[in-house]
Design an enzyme around this catalytic site. Sequence first.
Site, PDB file in Angstrom:
ATOM      1  N   GLY A 191       0.778  -1.221   0.000  1.00 38.15           N
ATOM      2  CA  GLY A 191       0.000   0.000   0.000  1.00 38.15           C
ATOM      3  C   GLY A 191       0.817   1.282   0.000  1.00 38.15           C
ATOM      4  O   GLY A 191       0.284   2.358  -0.262  1.00 38.15           O
ATOM      5  N   ASP A 192       2.096   1.172   0.285  1.00 39.03           N
ATOM      6  CA  ASP A 192       3.023   2.324   0.211  1.00 39.03           C
ATOM      7  C   ASP A 192       4.426   1.742   0.070  1.00 39.03           C
ATOM      8  O   ASP A 192       5.262   1.861   0.961  1.00 39.03           O
ATOM      9  CB  ASP A 192       2.922   3.197   1.455  1.00 39.03           C
ATOM     10  CG  ASP A 192       3.758   4.477   1.342  1.00 39.03           C
ATOM     11  OD1 ASP A 192       4.408   4.668   0.291  1.00 39.03           O
ATOM     12  OD2 ASP A 192       3.771   5.271   2.298  1.00 39.03           O
ATOM     13  N   ALA A 193       4.663   1.123  -1.078  1.00 36.82           N
ATOM     14  CA  ALA A 193       5.891   0.356  -1.285  1.00 36.82           C
ATOM     15  C   ALA A 193       7.072   1.214  -1.699  1.00 36.82           C
ATOM     16  O   ALA A 193       7.999   0.732  -2.368  1.00 36.82           O
ATOM     17  CB  ALA A 193       5.649  -0.743  -2.325  1.00 36.82           C
ATOM     18  N   ASN A 197      10.230   2.265   3.057  1.00 39.74           N
ATOM     19  CA  ASN A 197       9.438   1.350   3.869  1.00 39.74           C
ATOM     20  C   ASN A 197       9.901  -0.096   3.818  1.00 39.74           C
ATOM     21  O   ASN A 197       9.258  -0.982   4.394  1.00 39.74           O
ATOM     22  CB  ASN A 197       7.969   1.463   3.472  1.00 39.74           C
ATOM     23  CG  ASN A 197       7.404   2.819   3.812  1.00 39.74           C
ATOM     24  OD1 ASN A 197       7.872   3.468   4.742  1.00 39.74           O
ATOM     25  ND2 ASN A 197       6.426   3.272   3.046  1.00 39.74           N
TER      26      ASN A 197
END
Length: 267
Positions: A191-193, A197
Amino acid sequence: MVAAAPQGPVGVPRVVGEVAAGEPVKAVWENEAGGLTFQVGRGAGRRFVKWAPAGSGADLPAEVVRLRWAARFSAVPRVLGEGADGAGSWIVTAGLPGRSAVDDRWKRDPGTAVRAIGAGLRALHDTLPVADCPFDWSAERRLEKARARAAAGRTDPADWHPDVRHVGTAEQALAVLADVPPVDAPVVCHGDACAPNTLVGDDGTCTGHVDLGALGVGDRWADLAIATWSTQWNYGPGWEEPLLDAYGIAPDPERIAYYRLMWELSD
């Protein structure tokens, strides 16, 4: 502003001081909405406090639910506590081994970093069970959000990345997004690669993932489009294909373009 490690003094919210109880505190990340992440303590016992100011729009309770679900299957931060007050909301998590893929060490060795990101994302996609996932990050669900944002006047093409501004107006972009490409492979997406992260260990392999507030089922290209895009911002040109090679997939320019535009309008 761009999300990055703070470059100057940062005010420490009250709750962070209470969690630290005299242990060393270091601000390690600041996002575009003014949210802050602090490391508390050092070594194997270090914890992290993710704090979002009131009114920022951050939904930390949603991230807590996703972290607790994903922790059953993959290396993600273990939730130690959560809360909110008039100033903001927060999550306290246990530290994981490794350093962010945008730590100075890995910026000096982008080849290792992008391989870890690609291989780590593939492992995450292969490990998290789609059938058991209660969270949705499909293009259709995100398109609903993009339309709502545009209707509320919160979509400004001037804020988009230069790579997608050629699409034109918000209405033209929504028309493009309405033509959803067939799903290549359904996975539980991070979802927020973005590169920061992924955590990378001293041996150059992925040791875990952080910031899973948008985790949910979607096409794997929703993650891959952003993971590859972020290599440009963090390491410079030339690292997109090495990341895809490490993941084990050939480029898909059409899906990459679609999901990068979706990112600008919905996230």
